[in-house]
Write an enzyme that holds these catalytic residues in place. Structure first.
Site, PDB file in Angstrom:
ATOM      1  N   TYR A   1      -7.757  16.615  -4.253  1.00 59.51           N
ATOM      2  CA  TYR A   1      -6.903  15.974  -5.251  1.00 59.51           C
ATOM      3  C   TYR A   1      -6.070  17.013  -5.990  1.00 59.51           C
ATOM      4  CZ  TYR A   1      -5.683  13.088  -9.342  1.00 59.51           C
ATOM      5  OH  TYR A   1      -5.013  12.408 -10.335  1.00 59.51           O
TER       6      TYR A   1
ATOM      7  N   ASP B   1       0.857  -1.174   0.000  1.00 64.26           N
ATOM      8  CA  ASP B   1       0.000   0.000   0.000  1.00 64.26           C
ATOM      9  C   ASP B   1       0.902   1.235   0.000  1.00 64.26           C
ATOM     10  OD1 ASP B   1      -1.755   2.071   0.439  1.00 64.26           O
ATOM     11  OD2 ASP B   1      -2.718   1.162   2.177  1.00 64.26           O
TER      12      ASP B   1
END
Length: 257
Positions: A157, A64
């Site tokens: 984002y 991850d």
């Protein structure tokens, strides 16, 4: 193929699909031993199988990128197994969608862990490895047009990708004396699983393509080709650059015409 990366070792995050998978394939096509990582084994194995079927060398590591120990361990492990690290592609990302005035702090932070923290952890680790090896190297960070232009409903984002852009410039300045180059590619809309929703019907696709001077969305391999160039010795005097690969989308002012 010219085998521009023959004998080199490359690590690609988010390598199970989309831009990451296409990049892994292109780097392997050019002779690199490629290590890809992601959170799920099955898509990684499929990419590795495809690379090996075309004569390339690749392996998969489940990690991850939003977990410092896992991501750093994956990169360091790859360098130890293969004796070096020549190329790192920080491609993995995560984002949340929603209006800024309704965004929770948790949703805001969720945009940064993989995209910014992961890029920082990966870049820091690669810099250490490449400096210690003494042979330089190339780090390519994948950003987004959202980091260049204000993007409604994607404030977190957009902020995260803008951070990636300037982190990369700072890293380029620090890495240059050791021959470590750090560059950015900036896609707009690319046909990947992440954009499947916005391209799912003909009307949405046509509306998206109207905003792109070249009249179509990008394909993963087109980003992969740019990443390959920046990773190769053909880009030996390029560092600190941010290369749009977007069909001209960022070059034009959107008007009503």
């Amino acid at each position: 193929m010219s085998k521009r990366l023959q004998g080199k070792v490359a690590f690609v995050s988010g390598g199970g699909s989309g831009i990451g998978a296409a990049t892994a394939q292109r780097l392997a096509d050019e002779g690199a031993t490629v290590v890809i990582c992601g959170r799920r084994q099955e898509p990684l194995d499929a990419v590795v199988a495809q690379i090996r079927a075309t004569g390339g060398q690749a392996e998969a590591v489940v990690a991850d990128v939003g977990n410092e120990a896992q991501y750093v361990g994956a990169i360091e492990g790859a360098a130890q197994r293969h004796g070096r690290l020549d190329v790192l592609v920080n491609n993995a990302m995560a984002y949340t969608w929603g209006a800024l005035d309704a965004m929770s702090t948790d949703d805001w932070h969720a945009n940064f862990t993989t995209t910014v923290d992961g890029t920082f952890w990966g870049t820091r680790t690669a810099l250490k490895l490449m400096k210690a090896d003494g042979k330089g190297g190339s780090i390519v960070n994948v950003s987004s047009i959202c980091g260049q232009l204000g993007t409604p409903w994607m404030a977190g984002y957009s902020a995260a990708k803008a951070a990636v852009d300037n982190l990369s410039r700072a890293a380029a300045a620090e890495g240059a004396p050791a021959g470590v180059r750090v560059n950015v590619v900036i896609p707009a809309v690319v046909e990947t699983p992440a954009t499947a929703g916005m391209l799912s019907d003909e009307a949405s696709r046509k509306n998206t393509e109207k905003l792109i001077p070249m009249g179509r969305v990008g394909q993963p391999v087109e980003l992969a080709n740019a990443i390959l160039f920046l990773a190769s010795d053909e880009a030996s005097y390029i560092t600190g650059a941010a290369l749009p690969v977007d069909g001209g989308r960022s070059a034009v002012l959107v008007t009503a015409l």
